[in-house]
Structure formats: structure tokens, C-alpha cells
Motif scaffolding. Structure first.
Motif, PDB file in Angstrom:
ATOM      1  N   MET A   1       0.844  -1.202   0.000  1.00  0.00           N
ATOM      2  CA  MET A   1       0.000   0.000   0.000  1.00  0.00           C
ATOM      3  C   MET A   1       0.884   1.260   0.000  1.00  0.00           C
ATOM      4  SD  MET A   1      -3.290  -0.800   0.176  1.00  0.00           S
ATOM      5  CE  MET A   1      -3.303  -2.372  -0.660  1.00  0.00           C
ATOM      6  N   THR A   2       0.482   2.232  -0.748  1.00  0.00           N
ATOM      7  CA  THR A   2       1.233   3.486  -0.783  1.00  0.00           C
ATOM      8  C   THR A   2       0.527   4.494   0.121  1.00  0.00           C
ATOM      9  OG1 THR A   2       1.623   3.001  -3.109  1.00  0.00           O
ATOM     10  CG2 THR A   2       2.238   5.201  -2.350  1.00  0.00           C
ATOM     11  N   GLU A   3       1.310   5.180   0.930  1.00  0.00           N
ATOM     12  CA  GLU A   3       0.704   6.209   1.775  1.00  0.00           C
ATOM     13  C   GLU A   3       0.608   7.503   0.980  1.00  0.00           C
ATOM     14  OE1 GLU A   3       1.895   7.584   5.844  1.00  0.00           O
ATOM     15  OE2 GLU A   3       2.106   5.407   6.050  1.00  0.00           O
ATOM     16  N   LEU A   4      -0.599   7.992   0.795  1.00  0.00           N
ATOM     17  CA  LEU A   4      -0.784   9.175  -0.041  1.00  0.00           C
ATOM     18  C   LEU A   4      -1.309  10.339   0.797  1.00  0.00           C
ATOM     19  CD1 LEU A   4      -2.586   7.394  -3.022  1.00  0.00           C
ATOM     20  CD2 LEU A   4      -0.182   8.078  -2.926  1.00  0.00           C
ATOM     21  N   VAL A   5      -0.659  11.469   0.668  1.00  0.00           N
ATOM     22  CA  VAL A   5      -1.176  12.653   1.351  1.00  0.00           C
ATOM     23  C   VAL A   5      -1.621  13.674   0.306  1.00  0.00           C
ATOM     24  CG1 VAL A   5       0.278  12.374   3.402  1.00  0.00           C
ATOM     25  CG2 VAL A   5       1.088  13.780   1.493  1.00  0.00           C
ATOM     26  N   VAL A   6      -2.471  14.593   0.741  1.00  0.00           N
ATOM     27  CA  VAL A   6      -2.945  15.639  -0.160  1.00  0.00           C
ATOM     28  C   VAL A   6      -2.152  16.908   0.136  1.00  0.00           C
ATOM     29  CG1 VAL A   6      -4.953  16.995  -0.851  1.00  0.00           C
ATOM     30  CG2 VAL A   6      -5.215  14.596  -0.209  1.00  0.00           C
ATOM     31  N   ARG A   7      -1.702  17.533  -0.939  1.00  0.00           N
ATOM     32  CA  ARG A   7      -0.899  18.747  -0.780  1.00  0.00           C
ATOM     33  C   ARG A   7      -1.617  19.913  -1.443  1.00  0.00           C
ATOM     34  NH1 ARG A   7       1.952  14.352  -2.501  1.00  0.00           N
ATOM     35  NH2 ARG A   7       3.513  13.569  -1.048  1.00  0.00           N
ATOM     36  N   ARG A   8      -1.744  20.967  -0.701  1.00  0.00           N
ATOM     37  CA  ARG A   8      -2.348  22.164  -1.309  1.00  0.00           C
ATOM     38  C   ARG A   8      -1.225  23.051  -1.824  1.00  0.00           C
ATOM     39  NH1 ARG A   8      -7.119  23.995   1.904  1.00  0.00           N
ATOM     40  NH2 ARG A   8      -7.888  22.156   0.830  1.00  0.00           N
ATOM     41  N   LEU A   9      -1.248  23.313  -3.106  1.00  0.00           N
ATOM     42  CA  LEU A   9      -0.175  24.108  -3.707  1.00  0.00           C
ATOM     43  C   LEU A   9      -0.314  25.575  -3.336  1.00  0.00           C
ATOM     44  CD1 LEU A   9       0.675  23.421  -7.432  1.00  0.00           C
ATOM     45  CD2 LEU A   9       2.034  22.998  -5.401  1.00  0.00           C
ATOM     46  N   LEU A  10       0.812  26.179  -3.011  1.00  0.00           N
ATOM     47  CA  LEU A  10       0.777  27.587  -2.606  1.00  0.00           C
ATOM     48  C   LEU A  10       1.135  28.453  -3.821  1.00  0.00           C
ATOM     49  CD1 LEU A  10       2.652  27.049   0.779  1.00  0.00           C
ATOM     50  CD2 LEU A  10       0.175  27.176   0.404  1.00  0.00           C
ATOM     51  N   ILE A  11       0.299  28.364  -4.854  1.00  0.00           N
ATOM     52  CA  ILE A  11       0.549  29.209  -6.032  1.00  0.00           C
ATOM     53  C   ILE A  11      -0.738  29.939  -6.393  1.00  0.00           C
ATOM     54  CG2 ILE A  11       2.376  27.744  -7.005  1.00  0.00           C
ATOM     55  CD1 ILE A  11       0.244  26.712  -9.015  1.00  0.00           C
TER      56      ILE A  11
END
Ligand SMILES: [Fe+2]
Ligand SMILES: [Fe+2]
Length: 275
Positions: A1-11
């Protein structure tokens, strides 16, 4: 299983940019613009497909997949949102998104099909995006001359495509594992994906008044058909999906992960929900 996180781009994607946003190059801007135009509907389809696939799993297996699917959904939802902003800028620049209309029609037409087909279609498209991501990191020069915020958008998306490349594939194996259907759907997706991309690229070039310029086609030829070009250089990667023992992680490049590590200042981790 791959651990996936959500990233909010600061652009900031509300600020306008120029029509030939990709280093002033008409062909690259048109082609990547066409890709971006296909993302929001496509990514919503992937989200719906993996959610439907997850429901097909028996309880203990569903639990094992739930966190990864949630991370996948969160990542694709964030891509969809940012590319919708990017696409709104393209429309303001006079480009017309017809690939989205065609894709939406297809999704509605095929809604009655078995969830396994939708997960297979998602896994097939995810192979395309993962190969494209690897290629983009191996050829950072394709983004030369882009505004940094736009280069960041494409690299972040590529890094996450690379990161979650196996989610839909593993889910497909878990709910079906039927090799024949995996290949059948992959062939279909290959034709549709390339035809859609070509049509929308030509349309973008038309609206950019660049379609009859030799400079456009010289750039296009080099981008796609140079020895390690985006198409010619990836024929082998396209073929590898046909192997019965294919798995997306076998040839995964570490460059996406390295990019995420080196650019932590460009985003904020918000969890796995995407909202
Ligand atoms: Fe995506
Ligand atoms: Fe993806």
C-alpha cells in the motif's frame, strides 16, 4: 500500500498568463493546454471509478485499500480544482475546450458499464500519466521559460501522478485481475487518449493562429518524435503494460518523490480528504 497525502499548492492561478505560457512555444503550450483541458472531467471519472471499485471489495480487503483510495481521491480532487483554474485562464485567452465536452458525453454513455471496466480504464490512463510524469522529470527543459508558478503546477501534478501510479491498478487486480480485459480497455484508452489530445491540440493551435507556422511543427516534431521525445521515447513504456506480470511500481522513477522532498515550501500537506 502506498501512503498518499494531499498537498495544497501555494501558487496563485487567479493571475492571468500569456497564451504561449510554455516558454513562448506555441506547440508545447497547445499540447499541455490540451492535456490540462482533459483533466477535470477525467479526474472526476477516476475518483468515481475507484470509489465504485472499492465498494466491490469484501470487507477486510476494503479496509486495507480504504486509506490509499482516500488519498488518491484527495490528490485527484486537488488536481481537478487547480487545472480548472488553469483552464479558466486558457478560456479567457480565447481557447475553446471541446475535449471536456466529448469526454463528459462518453462518461455518461458508459455509466452503465461494470465498475471493473471503469477501474481498468482508470488504471490504463494512470499508466499514461505516470509515464508522462517520468518523462517530464527526465526532460525538465520542456518547461523552460515557464513562469515558476506554472512550472510548479505541472511538476507537482507529475510528482503525485508518479506517487499514486499503482492505486487504480492494484484495485483492479483486487476486484478482478482479468488480464484480457485490462489489455482490451488499455487499447481502447490509448486510441481515445491520443485522438482527443491531438484534436484539442490542433484546436488550440488554430485559436492561437499558430497552426500554419513551420516553427510550430518543428517544435512539435522535436517534442514528440526526437529520439527520446514524448511519443517516440515512450513506445517501450507504452508496450510494457501488455505484459501479464506488469506492475506500475516496477519501473517507477524516484524523481517525483525527490521533487516533492525538495519543494516542500511550494505546498502545504492538508491530509487525505482533499477538502
Ligand atoms: Fe491527476
Ligand atoms: Fe492520477
Amino acid at each position: 500500500m502506498t501512503e498518499l497525502v494531499v498537498r495544497r499548492l501555494l501558487i496563485d492561478l487567479e493571475a492571468p498568463f500569456v497564451r504561449r505560457w510554455c516558454g513562448g512555444d506555441a506547440f508545447r503550450s497547445a499540447l499541455f493546454g490540451a492535456l490540462s483541458m482533459s483533466f477535470p472531467v477525467g479526474e472526476q471519472y477516476f475518483i468515481d471509478s475507484v470509489r465504485a471499485g472499492l465498494k466491490r471489495l469484501p470487507e477486510p480487503q476494503r479496509e486495507a485499500f480504504a486509506a490509499e483510495v482516500q488519498g488518491f481521491v484527495g490528490q485527484e480532487a486537488t488536481h481537478r480544482r487547480l487545472h480548472a483554474l488553469f483552464n479558466a485562464q486558457l478560456e479567457r485567452l480565447g481557447l475553446r475546450n471541446t475535449v471536456e465536452v466529448r469526454a463528459r458525453r462518453r462518461v455518461e454513455r458508459d455509466a452503465h458499464l461494470d465498475a471493473r471496466i471503469h477501474v481498468a480504464a482508470t488504471a490504463a490512463t494512470e499508466h499514461f500519466t505516470a509515464v508522462f510524469a517520468d518523462w517530464m522529470f527526465a526532460h525538465p527543459e520542456v518547461l523552460d521559460g515557464c513562469e515558476p508558478r506554472l512550472a510548479t503546477l505541472w511538476q507537482w501534478h507529475a510528482a503525485e501522478e508518479s506517487e499514486h501510479r499503482a492505486t487504480a491498478f492494484d484495485l483492479y487486480q483486487a476486484i478482478s485481475g482479468d488480464h484480457r480485459w485490462r489489455i482490451r480497455v488499455y487499447r481502447y484508452i490509448s486510441v481515445i487518449f491520443l485522438a482527443d489530445l491531438l484534436r484539442q491540440t490542433l484546436r488550440n493551435l488554430w485559436h492561437d493562429r499558430a497552426i500554419f507556422s513551420w516553427r510550430t511543427w518543428r517544435s512539435g516534431w522535436l517534442l514528440l518524435f526526437a529520439r527520446d521525445g514524448m511519443l517516440r521515447g515512450n513506445v517501450g513504456r507504452w508496450r510494457e503494460y501488455f505484459a501479464p506480470d506488469f506492475h506500475p511500481l516496477h519501473r517507477a522513477s524516484p524523481q517525483g518523490r525527490d521533487w516533492l522532498r525538495a519543494h516542500a515550501h511550494a505546498f502545504r500537506v492538508v491530509g487525505a480528504s482533499g477538502d
